[in-house]
Design an enzyme around this catalytic site. Structure first.
Site, mmCIF file in Angstrom:
data_model
loop_
_atom_site.group_PDB
_atom_site.id
_atom_site.type_symbol
_atom_site.label_atom_id
_atom_site.label_comp_id
_atom_site.label_asym_id
_atom_site.label_seq_id
_atom_site.Cartn_x
_atom_site.Cartn_y
_atom_site.Cartn_z
ATOM 1 N N ASP A 82 -91.841 -86.485 4.880
ATOM 2 C CA ASP A 82 -91.067 -87.541 5.537
ATOM 3 C C ASP A 82 -90.089 -86.911 6.534
ATOM 4 O OD1 ASP A 82 -90.244 -90.176 5.999
ATOM 5 O OD2 ASP A 82 -88.635 -90.031 4.511
ATOM 6 N N HIS A 83 -90.066 -87.422 7.748
ATOM 7 C CA HIS A 83 -89.162 -86.929 8.799
ATOM 8 C C HIS A 83 -89.307 -85.427 9.032
ATOM 9 C CE1 HIS A 83 -87.059 -90.705 9.467
ATOM 10 N NE2 HIS A 83 -86.942 -90.839 8.158
ATOM 11 N N ASP A 104 -91.169 -87.124 13.232
ATOM 12 C CA ASP A 104 -90.146 -88.019 13.774
ATOM 13 C C ASP A 104 -89.666 -87.499 15.125
ATOM 14 O OD1 ASP A 104 -88.043 -89.645 14.390
ATOM 15 O OD2 ASP A 104 -86.911 -89.273 12.550
ATOM 16 N N GLU A 134 -93.109 -92.237 14.688
ATOM 17 C CA GLU A 134 -92.027 -93.226 14.770
ATOM 18 C C GLU A 134 -91.697 -93.505 16.224
ATOM 19 O OE1 GLU A 134 -87.348 -93.746 13.429
ATOM 20 O OE2 GLU A 134 -88.728 -92.652 12.113
ATOM 21 N N HIS A 174 -81.335 -96.674 7.599
ATOM 22 C CA HIS A 174 -81.378 -95.767 6.463
ATOM 23 C C HIS A 174 -80.085 -95.840 5.639
ATOM 24 C CE1 HIS A 174 -84.369 -93.555 9.087
ATOM 25 N NE2 HIS A 174 -84.977 -93.476 7.923
ATOM 26 N N HIS A 202 -88.844 -97.802 7.563
ATOM 27 C CA HIS A 202 -87.927 -96.850 6.943
ATOM 28 C C HIS A 202 -86.643 -97.600 6.596
ATOM 29 C CE1 HIS A 202 -89.766 -92.776 8.051
ATOM 30 N NE2 HIS A 202 -90.653 -93.689 8.426
ATOM 31 N N GLY A 203 -85.894 -97.087 5.624
ATOM 32 C CA GLY A 203 -84.673 -97.775 5.224
ATOM 33 C C GLY A 203 -84.952 -99.076 4.490
ATOM 34 N N GLY A 204 -86.019 -99.093 3.697
ATOM 35 C CA GLY A 204 -86.436 -100.320 3.031
ATOM 36 C C GLY A 204 -85.466 -100.820 1.980
ATOM 37 N N THR A 228 -82.741 -95.157 -1.272
ATOM 38 C CA THR A 228 -81.369 -95.335 -1.742
ATOM 39 C C THR A 228 -81.284 -96.100 -3.054
ATOM 40 O OG1 THR A 228 -80.538 -95.235 0.528
ATOM 41 C CG2 THR A 228 -79.105 -96.238 -1.121
#
Length: 279
Positions: A82-83, A104, A134, A174, A202-204, A228
């Site tokens: 990821d990223h 990314d 992205e 995020h 992203h940041g779901g 998170t």
């Protein structure tokens, strides 16, 4: 063996109207709990190693951990970077056994983002694995602001990079600790009208659960990254375990007590992305 690529799990999701959880890992305890949750829900799962995880544990070690879990799982498991921010980092992940690379380049000008993402996609596809890109920067709660995805640029990006999945910026952020944000559904619809590639949020954790469920069923959003809220579940369980016995010092016995709460939280996430209730 249930180790698969991102393409393997997102194409059925796209065709059948559900989404797959991209669950952000930080170590062995949460990785194992996420796989247990996926097995309990009988659904695929994407185990994601982001920058924070990689700063703590080297990529070759993470690759072996993820592959071990996948190879002993009864459901499909993706080992996902990821990223990734550089070609070399993505190449190291490939060499370490990851089956999906997320590059990314969203902070870069469009032409540079396309060029560099295409290079990563070509490298991935030559090795039989997948690539996520992205377009449109997704910001951070209390940090950098987002730059929303332009639907026309998204169409160019998808066509010219040949990515297997495309992360978009549509109001997601995020590191949100609440679910009060909500996504820009007209922008999502415009992006979907311009391309057929599976879309990624992203940041779901900041997206209301009901909206996650609805978008998973009714749009081309096939992957929600969730970190998170699962880290919060882990932190709460760890505090409870430590505070329950101030004399206890063995970390293995303490960390074992995070498994069931994190697994339960992950089950709810995965269940909702399949369009089911969290009862």
């Amino acid at each position: 063996m249930s180790l698969v690529t991102l393409h393997d799990v997102l194409q059925p999701a796209l065709q059948q109207g559900y989404a797959v959880g991209g669950l952000v890992t930080l170590g062995w305890e949460d990785m194992r709990a996420y796989v247990a949750a996926a097995e309990a829900e009988n659904c695929p799962v994407i185990l994601q190693a982001g920058p924070g995880c990689r700063a703590h544990t080297p990529l070759p070690v993470l690759g072996k951990m993820l592959r071990h879990l996948a190879e002993h799982a009864s459901v499909p498991v993706v080992a996902h970077l990821d990223h990734g921010y550089t070609y070399d980092e993505c190449a190291e992940a490939l060499d370490s056994g990851f089956t999906s690379l997320m590059f990314d380049g969203s902070r870069k000008p469009l032409a540079d983002n396309i060029k560099e993402t295409r290079q990563i996609a070509e490298m991935a596809h030559k090795s039989g694995i997948s690539c996520e890109g992205e377009i449109g920067f997704v910001g951070y709660s209390g940090g950098e602001n987002s730059a929303g995805t332009d639907p026309s640029e998204a169409a160019i990006f998808a066509a010219e990079t040949d990515v297997d999945a495309m992360a978009i910026s549509v109001g997601n952020v995020h590191l949100q600790q609440d679910k009060e944000g909500g996504l820009d559904e007209p922008r999502i619809a415009a992006i979907q009208a311009a391309t057929e590639v599976p879309l990624v949020i992203h940041g779901g954790s900041g997206v209301p659960t009901s909206q996650r469920k609805s978008l998973a069923i009714n749009t081309n959003i096939c992957k929600f990254n969730i970190g998170t809220e699962l880290r919060m579940a882990f932190g709460a369980a760890l505090r409870d375990a430590v505070n329950a016995d101030p004399e206890r010092f063995d970390r293995v016995s303490i960390l074992k007590e995070t498994h069931d709460p994190v697994m339960a939280a992950a089950r709810i996430v995965l269940r909702n992305l399949k369009g089911q209730s969290d009862d």
